[in-house]
Design a protein around this motif. Sequence first.
Motif, PDB file in Angstrom:
ATOM      1  N   VAL A 142      28.128  -2.977 -18.875  1.00  0.00           N
ATOM      2  CA  VAL A 142      28.845  -1.955 -19.626  1.00  0.00           C
ATOM      3  C   VAL A 142      27.994  -1.539 -20.817  1.00  0.00           C
ATOM      4  O   VAL A 142      27.472  -2.393 -21.541  1.00  0.00           O
ATOM      5  N   MET A 143      27.857  -0.239 -21.012  1.00  0.00           N
ATOM      6  CA  MET A 143      27.139   0.280 -22.171  1.00  0.00           C
ATOM      7  C   MET A 143      27.848   1.542 -22.651  1.00  0.00           C
ATOM      8  O   MET A 143      28.139   2.438 -21.862  1.00  0.00           O
ATOM      9  N   GLY A 144      28.139   1.603 -23.935  1.00  0.00           N
ATOM     10  CA  GLY A 144      28.773   2.778 -24.508  1.00  0.00           C
ATOM     11  C   GLY A 144      27.751   3.848 -24.843  1.00  0.00           C
ATOM     12  O   GLY A 144      26.592   3.786 -24.441  1.00  0.00           O
ATOM     13  N   GLY A 145      28.206   4.838 -25.593  1.00  0.00           N
ATOM     14  CA  GLY A 145      27.348   5.962 -25.930  1.00  0.00           C
ATOM     15  C   GLY A 145      26.662   5.800 -27.267  1.00  0.00           C
ATOM     16  O   GLY A 145      26.395   4.682 -27.726  1.00  0.00           O
ATOM     17  N   ILE A 146      26.412   6.898 -27.929  1.00  0.00           N
ATOM     18  CA  ILE A 146      25.535   6.884 -29.101  1.00  0.00           C
ATOM     19  C   ILE A 146      26.205   6.396 -30.383  1.00  0.00           C
ATOM     20  O   ILE A 146      25.533   6.287 -31.405  1.00  0.00           O
ATOM     21  N   VAL A 147      27.507   6.081 -30.328  1.00  0.00           N
ATOM     22  CA  VAL A 147      28.146   5.502 -31.517  1.00  0.00           C
ATOM     23  C   VAL A 147      28.994   4.279 -31.187  1.00  0.00           C
ATOM     24  O   VAL A 147      29.649   3.731 -32.067  1.00  0.00           O
ATOM     25  N   LEU A 172      18.779 -11.603 -16.437  1.00  0.00           N
ATOM     26  CA  LEU A 172      19.940 -12.246 -15.831  1.00  0.00           C
ATOM     27  C   LEU A 172      19.638 -12.858 -14.468  1.00  0.00           C
ATOM     28  O   LEU A 172      20.537 -13.352 -13.795  1.00  0.00           O
ATOM     29  N   GLN A 173      18.372 -12.840 -14.082  1.00  0.00           N
ATOM     30  CA  GLN A 173      17.965 -13.409 -12.805  1.00  0.00           C
ATOM     31  C   GLN A 173      18.457 -14.851 -12.689  1.00  0.00           C
ATOM     32  O   GLN A 173      18.241 -15.670 -13.579  1.00  0.00           O
ATOM     33  N   GLY A 174      19.126 -15.157 -11.579  1.00  0.00           N
ATOM     34  CA  GLY A 174      19.605 -16.510 -11.344  1.00  0.00           C
ATOM     35  C   GLY A 174      20.974 -16.800 -11.935  1.00  0.00           C
ATOM     36  O   GLY A 174      21.575 -17.831 -11.618  1.00  0.00           O
ATOM     37  N   ARG A 175      21.506 -15.905 -12.760  1.00  0.00           N
ATOM     38  CA  ARG A 175      22.809 -16.146 -13.386  1.00  0.00           C
ATOM     39  C   ARG A 175      23.865 -15.134 -12.931  1.00  0.00           C
ATOM     40  O   ARG A 175      25.034 -15.257 -13.272  1.00  0.00           O
ATOM     41  N   ALA A 176      23.432 -14.135 -12.177  1.00  0.00           N
ATOM     42  CA  ALA A 176      24.346 -13.137 -11.609  1.00  0.00           C
ATOM     43  C   ALA A 176      23.755 -12.662 -10.289  1.00  0.00           C
ATOM     44  O   ALA A 176      22.562 -12.832 -10.025  1.00  0.00           O
ATOM     45  N   ARG A 177      24.590 -12.051  -9.446  1.00  0.00           N
ATOM     46  CA  ARG A 177      24.149 -11.579  -8.139  1.00  0.00           C
ATOM     47  C   ARG A 177      23.518 -10.198  -8.312  1.00  0.00           C
ATOM     48  O   ARG A 177      24.207  -9.173  -8.332  1.00  0.00           O
ATOM     49  N   LEU A 178      22.212 -10.173  -8.417  1.00  0.00           N
ATOM     50  CA  LEU A 178      21.503  -8.931  -8.719  1.00  0.00           C
ATOM     51  C   LEU A 178      21.317  -8.032  -7.510  1.00  0.00           C
ATOM     52  O   LEU A 178      20.731  -6.952  -7.626  1.00  0.00           O
ATOM     53  N   THR A 179      21.841  -8.452  -6.374  1.00  0.00           N
ATOM     54  CA  THR A 179      21.876  -7.555  -5.216  1.00  0.00           C
ATOM     55  C   THR A 179      23.153  -6.711  -5.224  1.00  0.00           C
ATOM     56  O   THR A 179      23.367  -5.899  -4.323  1.00  0.00           O
ATOM     57  N   ASP A 180      23.978  -6.904  -6.243  1.00  0.00           N
ATOM     58  CA  ASP A 180      25.263  -6.199  -6.312  1.00  0.00           C
ATOM     59  C   ASP A 180      25.573  -5.887  -7.781  1.00  0.00           C
ATOM     60  O   ASP A 180      26.358  -6.577  -8.427  1.00  0.00           O
ATOM     61  N   VAL A 181      24.935  -4.829  -8.293  1.00  0.00           N
ATOM     62  CA  VAL A 181      25.035  -4.488  -9.711  1.00  0.00           C
ATOM     63  C   VAL A 181      25.753  -3.152  -9.869  1.00  0.00           C
ATOM     64  O   VAL A 181      25.388  -2.153  -9.226  1.00  0.00           O
ATOM     65  N   SER A 182      26.747  -3.140 -10.728  1.00  0.00           N
ATOM     66  CA  SER A 182      27.461  -1.908 -11.076  1.00  0.00           C
ATOM     67  C   SER A 182      27.185  -1.580 -12.535  1.00  0.00           C
ATOM     68  O   SER A 182      27.196  -2.472 -13.394  1.00  0.00           O
ATOM     69  N   LEU A 183      26.950  -0.303 -12.812  1.00  0.00           N
ATOM     70  CA  LEU A 183      26.725   0.146 -14.180  1.00  0.00           C
ATOM     71  C   LEU A 183      27.896   1.020 -14.617  1.00  0.00           C
ATOM     72  O   LEU A 183      28.151   2.060 -14.005  1.00  0.00           O
ATOM     73  N   LEU A 184      28.613   0.573 -15.637  1.00  0.00           N
ATOM     74  CA  LEU A 184      29.668   1.375 -16.260  1.00  0.00           C
ATOM     75  C   LEU A 184      29.095   1.857 -17.581  1.00  0.00           C
ATOM     76  O   LEU A 184      29.157   1.176 -18.602  1.00  0.00           O
ATOM     77  N   GLY A 195      23.631  -0.957  -7.609  1.00  0.00           N
ATOM     78  CA  GLY A 195      24.400  -0.597  -6.435  1.00  0.00           C
ATOM     79  C   GLY A 195      25.354   0.562  -6.618  1.00  0.00           C
ATOM     80  O   GLY A 195      25.778   1.182  -5.651  1.00  0.00           O
ATOM     81  N   ARG A 196      25.712   0.872  -7.883  1.00  0.00           N
ATOM     82  CA  ARG A 196      26.625   1.985  -8.149  1.00  0.00           C
ATOM     83  C   ARG A 196      26.565   2.325  -9.625  1.00  0.00           C
ATOM     84  O   ARG A 196      26.265   1.472 -10.461  1.00  0.00           O
ATOM     85  N   GLN A 227      33.861  -2.596  -4.367  1.00  0.00           N
ATOM     86  CA  GLN A 227      33.503  -4.007  -4.248  1.00  0.00           C
ATOM     87  C   GLN A 227      34.257  -4.692  -3.118  1.00  0.00           C
ATOM     88  O   GLN A 227      34.036  -5.880  -2.872  1.00  0.00           O
ATOM     89  N   GLY A 228      35.179  -3.973  -2.486  1.00  0.00           N
ATOM     90  CA  GLY A 228      35.923  -4.567  -1.394  1.00  0.00           C
ATOM     91  C   GLY A 228      36.984  -5.545  -1.832  1.00  0.00           C
ATOM     92  O   GLY A 228      37.432  -6.390  -1.046  1.00  0.00           O
ATOM     93  N   ILE A 229      37.400  -5.461  -3.103  1.00  0.00           N
ATOM     94  CA  ILE A 229      38.472  -6.331  -3.578  1.00  0.00           C
ATOM     95  C   ILE A 229      39.756  -5.942  -2.860  1.00  0.00           C
ATOM     96  O   ILE A 229      40.157  -4.781  -2.851  1.00  0.00           O
TER      97      ILE A 229
END
Length: 377
Positions: A132-137, A187-199, A219-220, A339-341
Amino acid sequence: MYDLDELKAYARLHARGQGVDARRVAEVLDRITNDTPGDEHSWAHVWHAVGDALAARGRELEACAHYATARFPYPSDEPRAEAQRAAVAAFDRWRSAHGGIEPLEVAVPGKGKVRAWTAGLDAADPRPLIVVMGGIVSTKEQWAPQLPKFAKQGFAAVVTEFPGVGENGLTYDADSWRLLPALLDALQGRARLTDVSLLTLSFSGHLALRAAATDDRIGRVLTVGAPVSAFFTDDEWWETSVPAVTKQTLAHLTGITDPAALRAELHGWALTEEELDAVQVPVGYVVSTRDEIIPRADSKLLADRMPQARFKEFDDVHGSPDHLGEMRLWLMHALLSSQGIEDHRTAALEVGLGLHKLAAIIQDERGIKDERAGRSS
């Protein structure tokens, strides 16, 4: 430097997303008469003082919201810089008491250091990752309380800041998109980097699209009102529509204070058709049809170049502040269903309603008087 009426309009809008009682906002604003650093009736001083009173009573998250308001739109003077530090400290006290959120520091080669808050990172059982990343403020502390909700749904989640915002020590430049691959590397090894979502909201959506063109771990991409091309190249739009505070903030983040030089630099940041064609992952984009910052040509370009993109339109201004609930639920539904939830609708409600800050934080970037009523007809 800032128009006091603009700052007060921002505070009223921002309160909706921060959960601050509207009556309290009105009371605080009545006490503010100027924006002169150090004056007891100035913007930063009054908001900071209210934050201190809340912190003294152990209401750290509320204090953090008030400190974040005191620093708006960015730490241009020492009182605002003090407020920025106070916001981080208040949040750190809160998360230490409640657990579930951990800090992370990432060094971006040749650039500087970036700090983040995380939840759900697990080397023994790496989970799909949401960044998650916000904008300029938008500071990361405005998002971080929601990270455990993502972890509850089975994600690893990280929130960080746009270059130059908060504790992100990078300068905003043409290569700022490289922050996202660098974060994934860390984050290598601490999260599944084959399945990354960017909000990634507003201007950070531009970074996400550029990164997705070259980094196949992404991934999205989900975004709201992201600049793509025309924002950077349409000089008439820049002169007649983009708010002054947006231009001021971009000058601060880039370090380019000469208006002509800033405009010339931004021209080269437009995403090319080749870069857009290289984005092969699902993209979700919220369009505000009366957006005064991002020209409609940008979302139309995405629609032309990305057949896989999904769009949600609201008859509203930048960030769709009059459609908060609908927007956040559309984003969460798009994320969780991809994500198929199994019960993604219920999960979207749970996570989306927790992310009640979503549109109001984006709304921070408007930085102009709320003239929606006058422009709606």
